[in-house]
Motif scaffolding. Structure first.
Motif, short mmCIF file in Angstrom:
data_model
loop_
_atom_site.label_atom_id
_atom_site.label_comp_id
_atom_site.label_asym_id
_atom_site.label_seq_id
_atom_site.Cartn_x
_atom_site.Cartn_y
_atom_site.Cartn_z
N GLY A 18 0.71 -1.29 -0.09
CA GLY A 18 -0.02 0.06 -0.02
C GLY A 18 0.91 1.08 -0.20
O GLY A 18 0.38 2.36 0.23
N VAL A 61 1.77 3.87 -1.76
CA VAL A 61 1.46 4.35 -2.95
C VAL A 61 1.37 5.86 -2.81
O VAL A 61 1.27 6.37 -1.89
N PHE A 77 -0.69 9.51 -4.51
CA PHE A 77 -1.90 9.88 -5.39
C PHE A 77 -1.69 10.87 -6.22
O PHE A 77 -1.02 11.84 -6.01
N LYS A 115 -9.79 4.59 1.13
CA LYS A 115 -8.82 4.88 -0.04
C LYS A 115 -7.70 3.77 0.10
O LYS A 115 -7.28 3.21 -1.04
N GLU A 116 -7.47 3.17 1.49
CA GLU A 116 -6.58 2.05 1.26
C GLU A 116 -7.24 0.94 1.02
O GLU A 116 -6.65 0.19 0.28
N VAL A 123 -6.88 0.81 -2.91
CA VAL A 123 -5.38 0.82 -3.28
C VAL A 123 -5.02 -0.90 -3.33
O VAL A 123 -4.53 -1.35 -4.17
N SER A 171 -6.84 -2.38 -6.10
CA SER A 171 -6.10 -2.19 -7.46
C SER A 171 -5.39 -3.28 -7.87
O SER A 171 -4.81 -3.59 -8.95
N ILE A 180 -1.51 6.56 -7.84
CA ILE A 180 -2.89 6.09 -8.14
C ILE A 180 -3.71 7.12 -8.33
O ILE A 180 -3.87 8.20 -7.61
N ALA A 233 -3.50 3.17 -12.49
CA ALA A 233 -2.23 3.15 -11.52
C ALA A 233 -1.04 3.42 -12.64
O ALA A 233 -1.11 2.94 -13.81
#
Length: 500
Positions: A287, A289, A291, A308-309, A312, A315, A323, A344
């Motif tokens: 996780g 990442v 944005f 939002k986690e 992620v 995805s 992302i 992504a």
């Protein structure tokens, strides 16, 4: 793979095939060392997870014996080399011939037989046979969809024991409970085998009626435990040699409850992941990442709510990716259903952006893997498999019903290999009359997942497959999950927890 029987001037000897049976080797090496005075101390299915030699109480000696058997499995050597290695060691440690030992169960001194050539042969052949049996059962379960029956074959011995002849020719489904007690070997020196059959083969040979074998009560003289086993099966062999992990978990559930077992499984998965190298593909999905634009803390589709986690994870994006999350509620101009799109970017890994579409269709969450192409330098390392595994794990936890993807490519179009890769990882489709018209041999199969359960089927699809929209079924007992789990274990030796 199993051993075959050759001959020497003295008596038959099991000579392992030279190709390493890695599943058999891992089964043997994963057993815990357990000292015992009597063969009744480790009984029935306890042999599935304990390595023991009666009268051998010293852990160092047990470890040396197990290592010698493991080396024989790995190197393809037979009993002669095993004896040459172990006999001098055991004699030097005083574990040879007759001796007097204290029986820990009653504190009495007893005259016992320790090492001998005959005992070494029994130790070697029994452990080799049961390790190969455990490996064989794993393959049988993997191939059970395409070959759902087993036939019990006559012993390869010149002088066949009468006790096992009642099972010769028995044909029953792989999942029939009788195989949990009569899957060979069924005694010391037993050379019976089984063959796996397709439904058509089983029907042509004649599926057996429900067996009516005689069971007898056997009492363990050391513990007083009474069990029922088939009359002609040696009690120490009256279990399926591959069910070692199941036996451990069943024992844990019996003593501590099912909730404890679930915690144990989860801790096991975390322990395995934490011990992997930092660059292992399974550890690239934590996780971490960034944005591309500001994001909300939560998004909703109908009654479903996602952080939002969560998105992620859903995805399947590799750490270091950028992302973009876009939310399209009900009655939006772009989509027919409430939708969240996930894009992504990671120039080091993907040829272009990776795209996912999550939709609420008829009150079901459906995830579409729209586009994902790895850079050529990143292919073949397992990233696609582990991305899917983490995605599947998140999808199950969030209530997604299934995942769709368009698997591009074919044997004639090598620009993409998705048609094979995604099928190999568990994506499937039901075959219909159009498919049967092109390939009549597919009529016996319900769907692509059935074809992908055997090496022969995988080879056929790689040579004849085509571009197709495929579906990954997220139900706990679905074929997709089993194929993906088996693939990860085969390639990497472990998997994630992919069922609730």
């Amino acid at each position: 793979m199993r051993g075959f029987w050759g001959t020497t001037k003295m008596q038959p000897e099991m000579i392992p095939l030279t190709l390493i049976d890695r599943a058999a080797l891992e089964h043997l090496k994963s057993k815990a060392l357990q000292g015992s005075f009597s063969h009744y101390d480790i009984w029935l299915d306890q042999h599935q997870y304990a390595f023991t030699v009666a009268k051998m109480m010293d852990a160092d000696m047990l470890a040396e014996v197990r290592l010698a058997i493991a080396d024989a499995l790995a190197n393809g050597t037979g009993f002669a080399d095993f004896q040459k290695r172990l006999k001098p060691y055991l004699m030097a440690r005083g574990w040879w011939g007759e001796s007097v030992m204290l029986d820990p169960s009653d504190g009495q001194a007893k005259t016992v037989q320790l090492g001998s050539t005959r005992r070494l042969r029994t130790i070697f052949e029994t452990n080799m046979a049961t390790a190969h049996a455990a490996s064989r059962w794993q393959r049988i379960e993997r191939n059970a969809k395409a070959m759902p029956y087993l036939r019990y074959n006559p012993s390869a011995s010149t002088h066949k024991r009468d006790d096992h002849k009642r099972y010769y020719g028995l044909i029953l489904p792989v999942q029939h409970p009788i195989w949990q007690q009569i899957f060979p070997p069924n005694g010391y020196g037993c050379k019976c085998t089984v063959s796996q059959l397709t439904r058509g083969q089983a029907e042509r040979e004649g599926i057996s009626e429900e067996p009516n074998f005689e069971f007898v009560q056997v009492t363990n003289p050391r513990t007083g435990e009474v069990v029922k086993v088939p009359k002609d099966i040696t009690p120490s062999f009256a279990h399926n040699h591959a069910k070692r992990v199941d036996a451990v978990l069943d024992l844990a559930a019996e003593r501590h409850g099912q909730e404890f077992v679930e915690q144990l499984i989860q801790e096991g998965h975390r322990h395995v992941l934490n011990r992997l190298p930092e660059n292992h593909p399974a550890r690239q999905f934590t996780g971490k990442v960034s944005f591309m634009q500001p994001v909300q803390d939560h998004y909703t589709l109908g009654e479903y709510r996602f952080s939002k986690e969560d998105l992620v994870k859903l995805s399947g994006a590799v750490d270091g990716s950028e992302i973009k999350i876009s939310h399209y509620p009900e009655n939006n101009p772009l989509y027919d259903y409430p939708t969240i799109t996930l894009i992504a970017k990671n120039a080091d890994l993907y040829e272009d952006t990776m795209q996912r579409v999550l939709q609420l269709i008829d009150n079901k969450l459906v995830l579409e893997n729209e586009y994902q192409v790895l850079q050529k330098s990143q292919r073949g390392q397992g990233l696609a498999a582990w991305a899917l595994a983490h995605q599947v794990q998140a999808a199950q936890q969030l209530g997604v019903a299934y995942i769709h993807t368009f698997a591009a490519g074919s044997p004639r179009n090598q620009s993409y290999n998705g048609y094979y890769t995604w099928a190999r990882l568990g994506f499937s489709k039901h075959f219909d009359e159009g498919d049967w018209g092109l390939f009549p041999n597919l009529k016996d199969l319900e769907e692509l997942a059935d074809l992908m359960t055997t090496p022969e089927g995988q080879k056929w699809w790689k040579q004849h497959g085509w571009s197709e929209k495929l579906k990954f079924d997220l139900s706990a007992n679905g074929k997709s999950l089993k194929i993906l789990t088996d693939y990860l274990i085969e390639k990497f030796g472990f998997t994630l927890k992919l069922t609730e």
